[in-house]
Design an enzyme around this catalytic site. Structure first.
Site, PDB file in Angstrom:
ATOM      1  N   SER A 278       8.631 -21.236  -4.789  1.00  0.00           N
ATOM      2  CA  SER A 278       9.502 -20.355  -4.005  1.00  0.00           C
ATOM      3  C   SER A 278       8.804 -19.834  -2.750  1.00  0.00           C
ATOM      4  O   SER A 278       9.388 -19.839  -1.657  1.00  0.00           O
ATOM      5  CB  SER A 278      10.006 -19.191  -4.867  1.00  0.00           C
ATOM      6  OG  SER A 278       8.943 -18.456  -5.431  1.00  0.00           O
ATOM      7  N   HIS A 308       9.846 -23.401 -12.613  1.00  0.00           N
ATOM      8  CA  HIS A 308       9.416 -22.228 -11.842  1.00  0.00           C
ATOM      9  C   HIS A 308      10.119 -20.992 -12.403  1.00  0.00           C
ATOM     10  O   HIS A 308       9.857 -20.592 -13.529  1.00  0.00           O
ATOM     11  CB  HIS A 308       9.716 -22.450 -10.365  1.00  0.00           C
ATOM     12  CG  HIS A 308       9.104 -21.433  -9.435  1.00  0.00           C
ATOM     13  ND1 HIS A 308       8.032 -20.635  -9.789  1.00  0.00           N
ATOM     14  CD2 HIS A 308       9.418 -21.079  -8.157  1.00  0.00           C
ATOM     15  CE1 HIS A 308       7.713 -19.849  -8.779  1.00  0.00           C
ATOM     16  NE2 HIS A 308       8.547 -20.091  -7.778  1.00  0.00           N
TER      17      HIS A 308
END
Length: 472
Positions: A278, A308
């Site tokens: 991210s 993630h």
């Protein structure tokens, strides 16, 4: 009302540690110079930016040709693991000691940053100030920033209409990212760029966008939650609450301990240096001079991946599956059998291991300490504690795992579940709200330092094969 913790004695302790720990030297220098009573965050940045611009210029001119390491074929084929290739000022991840925010560890942030009550968890606004300036803020500065964020938190009606165009059962991250994209029409950076703003001023409109985005994402996120799970009954912001407390309140949770948990959660999930999916995505997209809204929306789409941010959702679902199959009071021996069964079926044990860390994630540790203080008898917490004892030795015995220790995702879902936020599909949205603070803080510095378009070189397998033959 917030209370400042720490004071002279703690800062003195930190100063004394610089002899043994040179890595703390810069953070202590920041602490020593935190003497300004200026309540305006942007004014503080204006003072800091010229110094840091000169620092970068000197680093490039004097050491630009210094090699930072060798690139191997394994790195190219293995997701660039271990490859140093990004400048990320706001935090640094050490494989052994974990994350440091501007040089401060999580326990140090808990001691030094202002809190909503004596002995309470750090306020996210304080961390935002720290990430942007490198300085521990005063109580008054955090109060002022909290007030400014509340003043920026109004979300235009078209954003809600855009979210409402989606099916109500669309994944929460889809709805959240859509809402962030809808916010983009208000971008001050885009408007200024179209008018021909000088590049030396890029950071100022980026700052405006970033603070507005940070202020608005809890409102958008809570709207998604209430739309999906509470029949669309929206709860307005409470002007007496801080950033983390207000987020919990708008979600529908007003228990004091839940407000404290949300302050801790947002703080520790905010930043984890620049190489994770991210953060790197946000930085990469922003390097094309995309505004903070476009960049952060892209980051959210990376965060939504199972490898993630979606992992925290998967951990709680897996823990509940253990309870369903083995019972709530499963013995450690039966738990070991279940772990081996999971591994032998070709699956992984979610919540354990990390791409960089080689010891227990300090974000896990501080959540465990929160649980020991507030919910020591919670059955799922007891199960997580047993997993902490059982799983690492098994993974070590397996011999294929570099880091068998629990990460941040191993614990967060259990805490949220305890206070009634049981909708695991939504958990990644909480992560996304938190990550806005870190990504936007670094993005402001990207613009201030004039960092260039990111454009690494890629190669084919044929190129690698030929290169390796020549090298041999």
């Amino acid at each position: 009302m917030v209370f400042f913790r720490g004071g002279v004695s703690l800062i003195s302790k930190l100063r004394s540690r610089t002899v043994q720990q040179p890595s703390l030297r810069d953070s202590v220098r920041w602490l020593q110079y935190q003497t300004s009573s200026d309540l305006d965050l942007q004014s503080q940045l204006k003072e800091l930016i010229p110094e840091q611009q000169e620092r970068l210029k000197k680093l490039k001119s004097e050491h630009g040709k210094v090699q930072l390491g060798n690139i191997t074929v394994d790195m190219v084929l293995g997701g660039m693991r271990g490859m140093t290739g990004l400048l990320w000022e706001t935090s640094l991840l050490d494989p052994d000691e974990g994350i440091r925010f501007r040089g401060l560890s999580i326990p140090e942030c808990q001691k030094l940053l202002p809190a909503a009550k004596p002995g309470g968890e750090p306020l996210p606004e304080g961390l935002l100030w720290l990430l942007l300036t490198g300085k521990v803020p005063t109580t008054e500065q955090v109060d002022s920033l909290s007030k400014e964020l509340r003043s920026r938190a109004t979300v235009p009606d078209h954003v809600y209409k855009t979210i409402n165009a989606l099916p109500v059962n669309a994944h929460p991250m889809t709805q959240f990212a859509t809402g962030v994209m809808a916010l983009q029409v208000q971008s001050e950076f885009q408007k200024a760029y179209e008018k021909g703003i000088h590049k030396s001023k890029y950071w100022e409109t980026t700052y405006e966008d970033s603070l507005s985005l940070i202020a608005q994402v809890p409102v958008v996120a809570s709207y998604v939650y209430r739309r999906m799970y509470k029949n669309g009954q929206v709860i307005p912001m409470d002007d007496s609450l801080d950033y983390g407390g207000n987020f919990a309140h708008m979600l529908g949770f007003d228990i004091p301990d839940m407000l404290e948990l949300m302050r801790l959660y947002v703080t520790i999930h905010s930043d984890h240096e620049g190489g994770n999916v991210s953060a790197h995505t946000g930085h990469l997209v922003a390097s094309a001079l995309s505004d903070p809204y476009l960049s952060f929306a892209a980051a959210l789409n990376g965060l939504a991946g199972p490898l993630h941010g979606l992992a925290n959702q998967e951990v709680l679902l897996w823990i509940k599956s253990v309870v369903e199959e083995c019972g709530e009071n499963v013995s450690k021996e039966n738990l070991k059998d279940h772990i081996w069964k999971t591994l032998n079926s070709g699956k992984v044990v979610p919540g354990f291991g990390h791409g960089v860390l080689r010891k227990t994630d300090p974000r896990y540790t501080c959540q465990r300490e929160f649980a020991l203080k507030h919910l020591p008898e919670d059955p799922l917490f007891k199960l997580v504690s047993n997993l902490y004892e059982v799983v690492p030795p098994i993974l070590l015995e397996l011999g294929k795992v570099k880091n068998p220790w629990p990460n941040v995702d191993a614990h967060s879902g259990v805490l949220l579940n305890h206070y009634g936020l049981t909708e695991a599909r939504y958990y990644t949205v909480l992560f996304g709200v938190s990550r806005a603070i870190g990504i936007c803080s670094q993005l402001i510095w990207d613009r201030a330092l004039g960092l260039p378009l990111e454009r690494p070189k890629s190669v084919t397998m044929e190129w690698l094969e030929n290169y390796c033959k020549k090298a041999a």
